[in-house]
Every structure is written in C-alpha cells, then in structure tokens.
Design an enzyme around this catalytic site. Structure first.
Site, PDB file in Angstrom:
ATOM      1  N   ARG A   1      -0.259  -9.810  10.717  1.00  0.00           N
ATOM      2  CA  ARG A   1       1.175  -9.284  11.019  1.00  0.00           C
ATOM      3  C   ARG A   1       2.282 -10.374  10.706  1.00  0.00           C
ATOM      4  NH1 ARG A   1      -0.017  -5.203   9.573  1.00  0.00           N
ATOM      5  NH2 ARG A   1      -1.938  -6.121   9.028  1.00  0.00           N
TER       6      ARG A   1
ATOM      7  N   ASP B   1      -4.360   8.383   3.042  1.00  0.00           N
ATOM      8  CA  ASP B   1      -3.958   6.826   3.423  1.00  0.00           C
ATOM      9  C   ASP B   1      -4.776   6.528   4.382  1.00  0.00           C
ATOM     10  OD1 ASP B   1      -2.289   4.892   3.724  1.00  0.00           O
ATOM     11  OD2 ASP B   1      -0.890   5.780   5.105  1.00  0.00           O
ATOM     12  N   GLU B   2      -4.808   5.284   4.630  1.00  0.00           N
ATOM     13  CA  GLU B   2      -5.769   4.697   5.659  1.00  0.00           C
ATOM     14  C   GLU B   2      -7.066   5.338   5.689  1.00  0.00           C
ATOM     15  OE1 GLU B   2      -4.481   2.368   7.460  1.00  0.00           O
ATOM     16  OE2 GLU B   2      -2.600   2.578   7.945  1.00  0.00           O
TER      17      GLU B   2
ATOM     18  N   GLN C   1      -9.552  -3.634   7.816  1.00  0.00           N
ATOM     19  CA  GLN C   1      -8.768  -3.119   8.866  1.00  0.00           C
ATOM     20  C   GLN C   1      -9.062  -2.038   9.425  1.00  0.00           C
ATOM     21  OE1 GLN C   1      -4.243  -3.767   8.241  1.00  0.00           O
ATOM     22  NE2 GLN C   1      -4.698  -4.210   6.175  1.00  0.00           N
TER      23      GLN C   1
ATOM     24  N   LYS D   1       0.746  -1.257  -0.068  1.00  0.00           N
ATOM     25  CA  LYS D   1      -0.026   0.068  -0.168  1.00  0.00           C
ATOM     26  C   LYS D   1       0.822   1.275  -0.022  1.00  0.00           C
ATOM     27  CE  LYS D   1      -1.284   1.179   3.799  1.00  0.00           C
ATOM     28  NZ  LYS D   1      -1.476   2.018   5.039  1.00  0.00           N
ATOM     29  N   THR D   2       1.808   1.472   0.979  1.00  0.00           N
ATOM     30  CA  THR D   2       2.550   2.677   1.163  1.00  0.00           C
ATOM     31  C   THR D   2       3.599   2.768  -0.151  1.00  0.00           C
ATOM     32  OG1 THR D   2       2.679   2.130   3.488  1.00  0.00           O
ATOM     33  CG2 THR D   2       4.096   3.690   2.470  1.00  0.00           C
TER      34      THR D   2
END
Length: 744
Positions: free
Chosen positions: A594, A217-218, A248, A33-34
């Site tokens: 994770r 973002d997010e 998420q 994503k980043t």
DNA sequence: CTGAGAATGATTTTT
DNA sequence: TCATTCTCAG
C-alpha cells in the site's frame, strides 16, 4: 485511438489489445490493473469490435464498478448504462428483474442484507421450535450461504449425519419462507440467476450470444458459484478477460477460491497469460520486501514486482515496549511527518484486527490529531434507516413479514410480544402474511394496519422523496428520535435518506425489462445492494485508520503496519486453517504494497488484549524480509528471544495461552519486567524468578525452550515456554523444575 | 415496556 | 477489556 493507448507499457498494451480470446492477466499490486481493464473495454468499443451491449464487466464492490464507469466515460463518449458493468450481485439483480417470471420471483422482490437474513433465519428457527442452542442462528445462516455459494439447494445436499439432515431441513424451510415473503438474500441473487440460465436454454443462448466479452476484476476473489456463473454465461463463444492477483487473495474466509485462477487456465484453455509486474506505486526497497516475503508461499502463479523509481527509503522497523508505547511513537512520528509537509490523509495506520484501533485512537485523540477510522456501520445499515426502509418495504410488499416485525411496534405503540405471538399463530393457521392476519385484528393492531394503509395511499400519489419524508413522519420515527436524548444524529440520517431518494431519482438504474419496476422497489433494491458510505468527514485532512483488509486497493504515501506480532499478525486462528499462514502472508504482502514512499513496521512486547496482558514474539514476517532493505529504529535484537524453532509451536495449534483458569497477569508484574527498557536484564522481579522473557531454559522432560510469557505473582507465577517440537506450555514456577540455560 | 445486571465471546468483510 | 446480547424484575 493512439491517445487511448498512449503511456501504456508493453505488457499493458499487449493485454489491452489481445485478440478476442480468453485471457488471464496476472496483475501485481500497483501495476495499473484498473487502467488495463477499462482501457481494454474502451479499445474494444473504439475499434468497433463490439458494441456497448456486447460487454459485461463484473467487479466485487460498487466502488470499483463506479470507478470503472467514471474512467470509461472519460475515455469515450458513451452511455455507460448500456454496458453491463456492476457487481456480481448488481448484475444478477438486473437479470432477475428483467426475467422475474421465469425466475419464479415477484416483480418487486426485495433483497435481504446479512442482518435481515439473520432475522429471517431466527424466525424460521422459532417457527419450527428449533433449539437454538444446538442450531445457533449464525451457524445456520453460514450453512445456508455456504451451500448456496457452492451452487447447492437443500434438496441436493448430502446429509450424512442427523445434524446435517436437520441443517438441510432448516435451509429448505428458510428458502420456503423467503419465497412466501417475496424476498431473496445475497447468495440467492447469484444462485437464482445461475439456475435461471441453466433452466432456460433460450434465455441462456440469448445472453451467451449477446455478451461477446466478459471482463472480471479481482478474479482471485471469486467463489465457486461466481466462477460457474461466468463459465455458463461465457458459453462457447465469448471471450473472458480475467484480471487478478493470486498474491492478493485474502478473502478465503468468505468463500473466495484462489484455485479459480488455475481452474480458469485449465477449463478455458486460456491461450493468453500476461503478467503485469512493473509497479508504479512503490519504491524499490518496499518492493524488495514484498517480493522476498511473498516468495515463501508455495503454489503461486509467480510474479516479481519491479520499478524504475529507484530504491527509495529503507523500510523502518521498530520494536515498542507496549501497545501504548507503539501508539505514542506513531503519534510523534506522524507529527514529525506533518511538520515536514506530509498530508495526514496520505498516511495510513494499518492493523490486522479492529480491536487494535482502540489504543491508536486513544493516543491520537489525546494528541488532538485528526483521524478517520474506516469500517463500522454504513449508512443503509443504521438502525433508524433500516426502520424507515422496513416501512417502505412493507408498503411495497405487504407479505414481507420481516419488515412487518421490525416496525409493527417501533416506535412503540403498545403491541407487545404476546399479541404478536397470537398474530403469528393466526397467520400460520390461515397461511397468510402477518399483515394480512393483522387486518382481522382489532385494537392497536388495527391502528397499525390503518397507518400502513394510509402510507400505501401516499405511495400512489407522492414522489419518492416525499414518500420517504411522509413515512418518517407518520410512523412517528421522527417524533421518537426527537424525544430521545441522543436522537439528533439519527434524525439527520433520516433526513439524509430523503436526500438519498432525491439522488436516486436523478440517476435511476438501467431497465432491461418491458414492465418497468416501481421506483420504490428499485430504490429499496439500491439500498440493499449499496450499503452506502462508511463515514463522512471526507474533506478534512485526517489520518487514515483501517484494517489491512479494508486497505486493499488503496495506496498512501506513508504506511504504518502495526501490531506485527505472532498470534496477532499472523493471527493465531489462522494456524488452525489449512494454508492459513499463507493467507496471512498475503495479507502482509497487501499491507506493505500500500505504501508509495515510506513504510513503517512496528510491533510491541506487551499488548492488552481481551483484558489480559499478552506477550507476543515479533511476527515471523519481519524476519522474512531482506536485511538490506530494512532500517531498524530500535536494536534488532531488542529483548527478544531468537525465533528458532518457532514453526513447531505454530503447527501445534498456537492456542496454548488460552488455558482455562489462568490468573490475570499482574500489571505491576509486567511493568517490573520491562521497566529497565532496552537491553536491561528485565528479570521477572515480582515473582523473584530468575528468568526473563526470551531466555532459554531447560526442562527435564521437554528439553530446551524459550520463555515466551509470564503470568501471576508469587506462588501463582507461571511462565509460558516454547519447547519447539513439544509445543507451547504453561508451567508453574513453584512446581516445574527449570534450569537456566546460557543465552545463545 | 424498560432498564439493570449477567452472560458471552472476541479475526478479516462485500454484497 | 469491552461491546453486545440476553434475562428477568419492576
């Protein structure tokens, strides 16, 4: 250019090179994503579609904002400070500084953190003589923030009840106090910036035509006001590139609205929707579990993670006799991993709530295993730092009553509660600040005023770091902590504050205003917006302990998800909230994703919680995972009841074990139950009752049920039974007519 | 002002 | 249970 786009998969490449239109990128966990976000910015710049000034990229944490800048400057040679990259709050601060006059704020307005805000609320309540039993400060604070996050001022609130009416009045009084003192809280930064754009069409136009590309973002974590801010700033012409993962979304409790993703598709008529589903982090079995779990949630935008990495190891599941046993086993397991060459820093212990870390820490400490706990006080939140900052705030802005009250008698200089009360009365009568009123006073208050005047003079001639040093000395803060027994660490922190000032000078924030802000004011804003690092000790190879929430965005080679028990994870309180269970499930999804290589899931039969031994069923989330991806380290059917019919208990409120006046569970009693170990009969020997946890029973009125917990001894003995549709009940063995029922 | 003892209440957290 | 906050006596 080719370099920039190398190694992107098809979807990522498509997202990065989208035309200048709105886009929603559904980015699964570990899908890069980043990388997509930063490469998109780099690509826009490198192709000359837009200049640095035409981009606004917004994140939730300073950490991710910094990471974006770092990655971006590695891709392209550029002055990242010209791009508006930052947190919502940071960017709003930047805008308000540049237009403070239009926004109705003093040039050097200061920012209250949550602690400061609570203090401010308390002062309002006291000034208005409000009964803080009826209006608890925390609740008032929550009310105010909630209203602001909905974009509502006190005057526009609907107040159907007397209570709401009063709350609205308190909100108004609080805002008025903030105005007088020249301070703003976090939510105010956003609301004020939003209102500024709304009230000033020319200014709004300026920013709308300047920012051609907004990147968020997010996105699943945005609240109502943030969403509206984006929409306003985008105007008719800009392209919004929203990246997020509805699976998420775990911050509904602080106002995040997942619905914003669907709203975005609708409101912006988003022509581009791209799913990033290829996962580069975890092996197949882990992803199978994650997919299988999350698909039980309704109203998803829909996503299925996959990997080219192969199935990897199965997910290990283990039942423990107790929380201590769980901790002990983890210690052994980590030891063996370390023997096999794993790094402790690549292993994480995750838990749902902070209280669970205690047992784990205890076991780790006893075993001499280095570990690091995330969470807790951050640098700029420490009391000694807040004290020093309060002196600095008062220098910059003498109207800051909050800062005044914090330090007027700290370190103690004989100014007691009644002199302060007198002072407050005087200030109220004259309509001035406490500092102003103190000037007219004699005695010790006069001495304090003299001290502050001296520091103010220092501020004119000293560089920032020297000023900070001078403040800690002349205020007697250093002397105070030197005299204190455990003051050493605090003194170190105060010295560290001087270093923070030096570091700040080396990398000052970008300025968009013609009238530059004083460095002191900028430093104070920085301190409020950047609460600082959580903890030191980054260098050592230590095991990582944290809540599942704080693990979001991180990854580890091995992950232990602990305390997977009904009532704990999913947490009992979530049963009271609408779609609370789904949020818990997303949390579990975050926890599992994770892990890169190895994932452990563990739960305990008994757990000491709030001073009581509690018996939990294993989490339903374990039972929602595909058998084929699991490896049970203990018998799958342990001593547990089957969990049929459990849904009913959950819906019925799940609070049944909180019954008032229950006897403390007798430790020996509990030990008696479990001493036999796995597969043993485990009778509740201490009470002589012929029942065991997990056994199915029959009750004349409630019908069939499963023994869940047991408490007390002798004639006080009670059992908790889940009757499915009839709910959870505590029944006294001496009274209730219970018939044993053959086990299934 | 300080320190001791009582009362309280206890998911999750960034800015 | 336990950490934090509050209250009151010295």
């Amino acid at each position: 250019m080719a370099d920039l786009l190398a190694n992107l998969n098809d979807r990522q490449l498509a997202a990065v090179t989208l035309p200048p239109q709105h886009a929603l990128i559904l980015a699964g966990a570990g899908s890069g994503k980043t990388r997509v976000l930063t490469t998109r910015i780099a690509w826009l710049l490198a192709t000359g579609q837009v200049g640095p000034a035409g981009i606004l990229a917004v994140t939730f944490t300073n950490k991710s904002a910094r990471e974006m800048v770092t990655r971006l400057t590695a891709m392209l040679p550029l002055d990242a400070r010209r791009i508006w990259i930052g947190t919502f709050h940071g960017l709003c601060n930047r805008m308000l500084r540049a237009h403070h006059q239009d926004a109705g704020l003093p040039a050097s307005f200061q920012i209250l953190d949550s602690q400061d805000q609570l203090g401010a609320v308390k002062r309002v309540l006291r000034a208005l003589n409000v009964d803080d039993e009826k209006y608890p400060p925390r609740q008032v604070q929550w009310f105010i923030n909630n209203a602001k996050e909905q974009g509502l001022r006190a005057s526009s609130l609907e107040a159907p009840t007397a209570y709401d009416q009063r709350m609205a009045e308190l909100y108004a009084a609080y805002d008025e106090q903030c105005r007088r003192e020249g301070v703003v809280d976090f939510a105010e930064l956003l609301l004020r910036s939003f209102e500024l754009l709304q009230a000033q069409p020319a200014l709004c136009n300026h920013y709308q035509s300047r920012f051609r590309h907004l990147l968020v973002d997010e996105f699943q974590d945005t609240n109502t006001l943030q969403y509206r801010w984006i929409r306003l700033l985008a105007g008719p012409g800009a392209a919004v590139f929203a990246v997020g993962d509805d699976d998420q979304s775990i911050y509904a409790f602080r106002g995040a609205n997942v619905g914003n993703m669907a709203a975005f598709e609708r409101d912006f008529q988003t022509p581009n929707l791209i799913r990033l589903e290829q996962n580069y982090r975890s092996f197949g079995h882990i992803l199978d579990c994650a997919n299988e779990l999350i698909q039980r949630n309704a109203n998803r935008l829909g996503k299925q993670l996959w990997t080219e990495a192969g199935v990897g190891e199965p997910v290990r599941v283990r039942e423990a006799l107790s929380d201590q046993d769980e901790a002990q086993w983890i210690v052994e397991e980590v030891r063996s991993l370390v023997r096999d060459g794993w790094m402790r820093a690549d292993i994480a212990l995750l838990y749902r709530s902070n209280a669970q870390s205690r047992v784990l820490e205890h076991a780790l400490f006893a075993a001499g295993m280095p570990y690091r706990v995330y969470g807790g006080l951050r640098f700029f939140e420490r009391a000694e730092i807040k004290h020093a900052l309060a002196y600095l705030r008062l220098i910059e802005n003498p109207a800051d009553d909050g800062a005044f009250l914090r330090v007027v008698n700290f370190p103690t200089r004989g100014i007691g509660a009644r002199s302060i009360e007198q002072l407050q009365d005087a200030a109220r009568a004259r309509g001035c600040s406490l500092y102003e009123a103190a000037k007219a006073m004699g005695g010790r208050l006069a001495a304090f005023v003299a001290l502050m005047d001296a520091l103010q003079n220092d501020s004119l001639r000293l560089e920032l770091p020297e000023l900070v040093e001078q403040v800690t000395e002349r205020s007697q803060l250093l002397a105070h902590y030197t005299a204190e027994r455990d003051g050493e660490e605090r003194i170190d922190n105060l010295r560290e504050l001087v270093n923070a000032a030096i570091a700040f000078l080396g990398d000052p924030p970008a300025e968009d205003s013609d009238a530059p802000l004083s460095l002191l004011a900028a430093f104070l804003a920085h301190a409020s917006l950047e609460s600082g690092e959580n903890q030191a000790g980054e260098g050592t190879d230590a095991l990582q302990l944290m809540t599942v929430h704080s693990a979001k965005g991180l990854e580890f080679n091995a992950v232990f998800v602990t305390g997977l028990e009904e009532g704990l994870f999913p947490h009992e309180n979530s049963a009271n909230e609408p779609s609370g269970l789904e949020e818990e499930r997303r949390l579990m999804y975050v926890a599992m994703t994770r892990a890169r290589q190895r994932l452990y899931l563990s739960f305990a039969q008994t757990r000491l919680l709030h001073g009581q031994t509690r018996y939990h069923l294993r989490s339903r989330f374990i039972d929602e995972l595909p058998d084929g991806a699991l490896k049970w380290l203990t018998p799958r059917n342990g001593l547990r009841a089957t969990r049929e019919g459990w849904g009913g208990a959950w819906e019925s409120g799940g609070n049944a074990w909180r019954t008032k006046g229950t006897q403390q569970a007798a430790q020996q009693g509990a030990a008696g139950v479990w001493s036999g170990g796995y597969g043993s009969d485990g009778r509740t020997a201490a009470s002589g009752a012929p029942f065991r946890i997990g056994q199915t029973l029959k009750h004349a009125k409630f019908g069939e049920g499963v023994v869940v917990a047991y408490e007390g001894t002798g004639s006080d003995a009670r059992v908790q039974i889940n009757f499915g549709a009839a709910g959870l009940k505590w029944l006294a063995l001496a009274v209730a007519k219970l018939e044993p029922y053959p086990d299934k």
